[in-house]
Design a protein around this motif. Structure first.
Motif, PDB file in Angstrom:
ATOM      1  N   LEU A  48      10.144  -3.891   0.107  1.00  0.00           N
ATOM      2  CA  LEU A  48       9.382  -2.753   0.628  1.00  0.00           C
ATOM      3  C   LEU A  48       9.578  -2.597   2.134  1.00  0.00           C
ATOM      4  O   LEU A  48       9.755  -1.482   2.640  1.00  0.00           O
ATOM      5  CB  LEU A  48       7.901  -2.929   0.301  1.00  0.00           C
ATOM      6  N   ARG A  49       9.570  -3.728   2.850  1.00  0.00           N
ATOM      7  CA  ARG A  49       9.689  -3.665   4.311  1.00  0.00           C
ATOM      8  C   ARG A  49      11.104  -3.300   4.755  1.00  0.00           C
ATOM      9  O   ARG A  49      11.301  -2.376   5.561  1.00  0.00           O
ATOM     10  CB  ARG A  49       9.289  -5.005   4.915  1.00  0.00           C
ATOM     11  N   ASN A  50      12.091  -3.996   4.215  1.00  0.00           N
ATOM     12  CA  ASN A  50      13.459  -3.824   4.699  1.00  0.00           C
ATOM     13  C   ASN A  50      14.136  -2.573   4.162  1.00  0.00           C
ATOM     14  O   ASN A  50      14.946  -1.946   4.855  1.00  0.00           O
ATOM     15  CB  ASN A  50      14.312  -5.052   4.342  1.00  0.00           C
ATOM     16  N   ASP A  51      13.831  -2.203   2.926  1.00  0.00           N
ATOM     17  CA  ASP A  51      14.515  -1.060   2.314  1.00  0.00           C
ATOM     18  C   ASP A  51      13.773   0.256   2.509  1.00  0.00           C
ATOM     19  O   ASP A  51      14.411   1.321   2.565  1.00  0.00           O
ATOM     20  CB  ASP A  51      14.707  -1.301   0.813  1.00  0.00           C
ATOM     21  N   TYR A  52      12.441   0.179   2.631  1.00  0.00           N
ATOM     22  CA  TYR A  52      11.673   1.426   2.655  1.00  0.00           C
ATOM     23  C   TYR A  52      10.689   1.518   3.821  1.00  0.00           C
ATOM     24  O   TYR A  52       9.901   2.460   3.889  1.00  0.00           O
ATOM     25  CB  TYR A  52      10.910   1.591   1.324  1.00  0.00           C
ATOM     26  N   ASP A  53      10.734   0.551   4.730  1.00  0.00           N
ATOM     27  CA  ASP A  53       9.863   0.544   5.912  1.00  0.00           C
ATOM     28  C   ASP A  53       8.387   0.628   5.528  1.00  0.00           C
ATOM     29  O   ASP A  53       7.593   1.279   6.208  1.00  0.00           O
ATOM     30  CB  ASP A  53      10.234   1.687   6.866  1.00  0.00           C
ATOM     31  N   ILE A  54       8.025  -0.030   4.418  1.00  0.00           N
ATOM     32  CA  ILE A  54       6.634  -0.108   3.980  1.00  0.00           C
ATOM     33  C   ILE A  54       6.139  -1.514   4.273  1.00  0.00           C
ATOM     34  O   ILE A  54       6.674  -2.496   3.736  1.00  0.00           O
ATOM     35  CB  ILE A  54       6.488   0.207   2.478  1.00  0.00           C
ATOM     36  N   ILE A  55       5.138  -1.629   5.116  1.00  0.00           N
ATOM     37  CA  ILE A  55       4.607  -2.938   5.499  1.00  0.00           C
ATOM     38  C   ILE A  55       3.222  -3.103   4.887  1.00  0.00           C
ATOM     39  O   ILE A  55       2.279  -2.392   5.255  1.00  0.00           O
ATOM     40  CB  ILE A  55       4.536  -3.075   7.032  1.00  0.00           C
ATOM     41  N   VAL A  56       3.114  -4.024   3.940  1.00  0.00           N
ATOM     42  CA  VAL A  56       1.815  -4.237   3.302  1.00  0.00           C
ATOM     43  C   VAL A  56       0.924  -5.036   4.245  1.00  0.00           C
ATOM     44  O   VAL A  56       1.389  -5.901   4.982  1.00  0.00           O
ATOM     45  CB  VAL A  56       1.960  -4.957   1.945  1.00  0.00           C
ATOM     46  N   LYS A  57      -0.371  -4.714   4.203  1.00  0.00           N
ATOM     47  CA  LYS A  57      -1.288  -5.353   5.144  1.00  0.00           C
ATOM     48  C   LYS A  57      -2.538  -5.915   4.489  1.00  0.00           C
ATOM     49  O   LYS A  57      -2.957  -7.031   4.788  1.00  0.00           O
ATOM     50  CB  LYS A  57      -1.692  -4.352   6.234  1.00  0.00           C
ATOM     51  N   THR A  58      -3.148  -5.158   3.574  1.00  0.00           N
ATOM     52  CA  THR A  58      -4.462  -5.529   3.038  1.00  0.00           C
ATOM     53  C   THR A  58      -4.375  -5.833   1.550  1.00  0.00           C
ATOM     54  O   THR A  58      -3.702  -5.122   0.802  1.00  0.00           O
ATOM     55  CB  THR A  58      -5.473  -4.388   3.259  1.00  0.00           C
ATOM     56  N   SER A  59      -5.058  -6.892   1.147  1.00  0.00           N
ATOM     57  CA  SER A  59      -5.135  -7.233  -0.272  1.00  0.00           C
ATOM     58  C   SER A  59      -6.588  -7.501  -0.640  1.00  0.00           C
ATOM     59  O   SER A  59      -7.215  -8.398  -0.088  1.00  0.00           O
ATOM     60  CB  SER A  59      -4.288  -8.473  -0.568  1.00  0.00           C
ATOM     61  N   ARG A  60      -7.126  -6.721  -1.554  1.00  0.00           N
ATOM     62  CA  ARG A  60      -8.446  -7.002  -2.118  1.00  0.00           C
ATOM     63  C   ARG A  60      -8.224  -7.772  -3.412  1.00  0.00           C
ATOM     64  O   ARG A  60      -7.495  -7.324  -4.288  1.00  0.00           O
ATOM     65  CB  ARG A  60      -9.216  -5.703  -2.394  1.00  0.00           C
ATOM     66  N   GLU A  61      -8.872  -8.925  -3.531  1.00  0.00           N
ATOM     67  CA  GLU A  61      -8.604  -9.798  -4.672  1.00  0.00           C
ATOM     68  C   GLU A  61      -9.850 -10.084  -5.493  1.00  0.00           C
ATOM     69  O   GLU A  61     -10.961 -10.087  -4.977  1.00  0.00           O
ATOM     70  CB  GLU A  61      -7.997 -11.126  -4.196  1.00  0.00           C
ATOM     71  N   GLU A  62      -9.603 -10.333  -6.757  1.00  0.00           N
ATOM     72  CA  GLU A  62     -10.668 -10.711  -7.684  1.00  0.00           C
ATOM     73  C   GLU A  62     -10.136 -11.822  -8.573  1.00  0.00           C
ATOM     74  O   GLU A  62      -9.053 -11.703  -9.151  1.00  0.00           O
ATOM     75  CB  GLU A  62     -11.069  -9.498  -8.540  1.00  0.00           C
ATOM     76  N   ILE A  63     -10.862 -12.938  -8.636  1.00  0.00           N
ATOM     77  CA  ILE A  63     -10.448 -14.089  -9.438  1.00  0.00           C
ATOM     78  C   ILE A  63     -11.464 -14.298 -10.568  1.00  0.00           C
ATOM     79  O   ILE A  63     -12.667 -14.273 -10.337  1.00  0.00           O
ATOM     80  CB  ILE A  63     -10.398 -15.383  -8.589  1.00  0.00           C
TER      81      ILE A  63
END
Length: 242
Positions: A165-180
């Motif tokens: 996502l970052r290298n090919d499409y310049d999309i930088i993920v930042k936030t993750s909401r998680e549920e366990i």
């Protein structure tokens, strides 16, 4: 007069001593239930009760159609700063293998539909992967992606997803909401993770957004409970009143 231990506790004690032997720590399979029950002179049901106790404690693992062996040290993930699965495993020094990869375009799940704010008629890219250490699959992932992002499904998914996502499409993920959560494995997940139907698993759900707040991925991972530990560290705010 000292009271005699119940038979299942005797079997449990025997197994705890047995699995401390180096040969079993190195991966040797335990004797099968018939051999053990004859050796201990007890019923297979009594023996199975002891084995189930050690499986629930994460000391033994069952492999469907193969047998029972000593569990390796659990893989631990910490929630202080979230990482991709590939990053988590790299930090632990583990080489990860992809056992299965399935790519499709499907209607979104309800959770993904709500997260992406799309209709049920919209088709989304879905990637399912069975992953784990060499010869030991321990997690099945299902990822659905926002149709606004340009993933095609033709990418090389042996590369880390967020690197693509970052290298090919310049999309930088930042936030993750998680549920366990914890649950018994259904037939499908049990067959993938090489465990018995009904064995405990951990379900880890992630809703991932990019640096601009755009929803990117809705991911569910089904983990073998005997191979994964999730650690959370919380910092308490202290007021002047305390």
């Amino acid at each position: 007069m000292k009271q005699k231990l119940p038979l299942h506790k005797q079997a449990e004690l025997y197994l705890r001593n047995l699995i401390e032997q180096d040969e079993y720590k190195e991966g040797k399979m335990l004797p099968n239930e018939i051999e053990l029950s004859e050796q201990l002179k007890m019923s297979r049901n009594t023996l199975r009760q002891a084995i189930n106790t050690l499986v629930s404690e994460g000391l033994l693992i069952r492999k469907r159609g193969i047998g029972t062996q000593v569990a390796e040290k659990n893989i631990a993930s910490e929630a202080t700063n979230w990482l991709s699965f590939s990053q988590e495993m790299a930090l632990l020094g583990l080489e990860i293998e992809n056992f299965e990869l399935h790519i499709s375009k499907q209607p979104p799940s309800k959770e993904a539909r709500d997260f992406f704010s799309i209709t049920e008629e919209t088709r989304v890219l879905k990637i399912e992967r069975l992953r784990g250490k060499t010869n030991f699959p321990f997690v099945y992932f299902s990822s659905e992606f926002n149709p606004q992002i340009p993933l095609t499904g033709m990418e090389n998914f042996n590369r880390p997803l967020y690197e693509i996502l970052r290298n090919d499409y310049d999309i930088i993920v930042k936030t993750s909401r998680e549920e366990i959560s914890a649950a018994p494995a259904n037939d499908f997940i049990a067959s993938k993770l090489e465990i018995e139907t009904g064995d405990p698993i951990l379900i880890r759900k992630r809703a991932v957004s990019d640096k601009n707040g755009l929803p990117i991925e809705y991911n569910i991972g089904w983990y073998r409970a005997d191979s994964f530990t999730y650690k959370i560290e919380s910092v308490r705010n202290i007021t002047n009143k305390e």
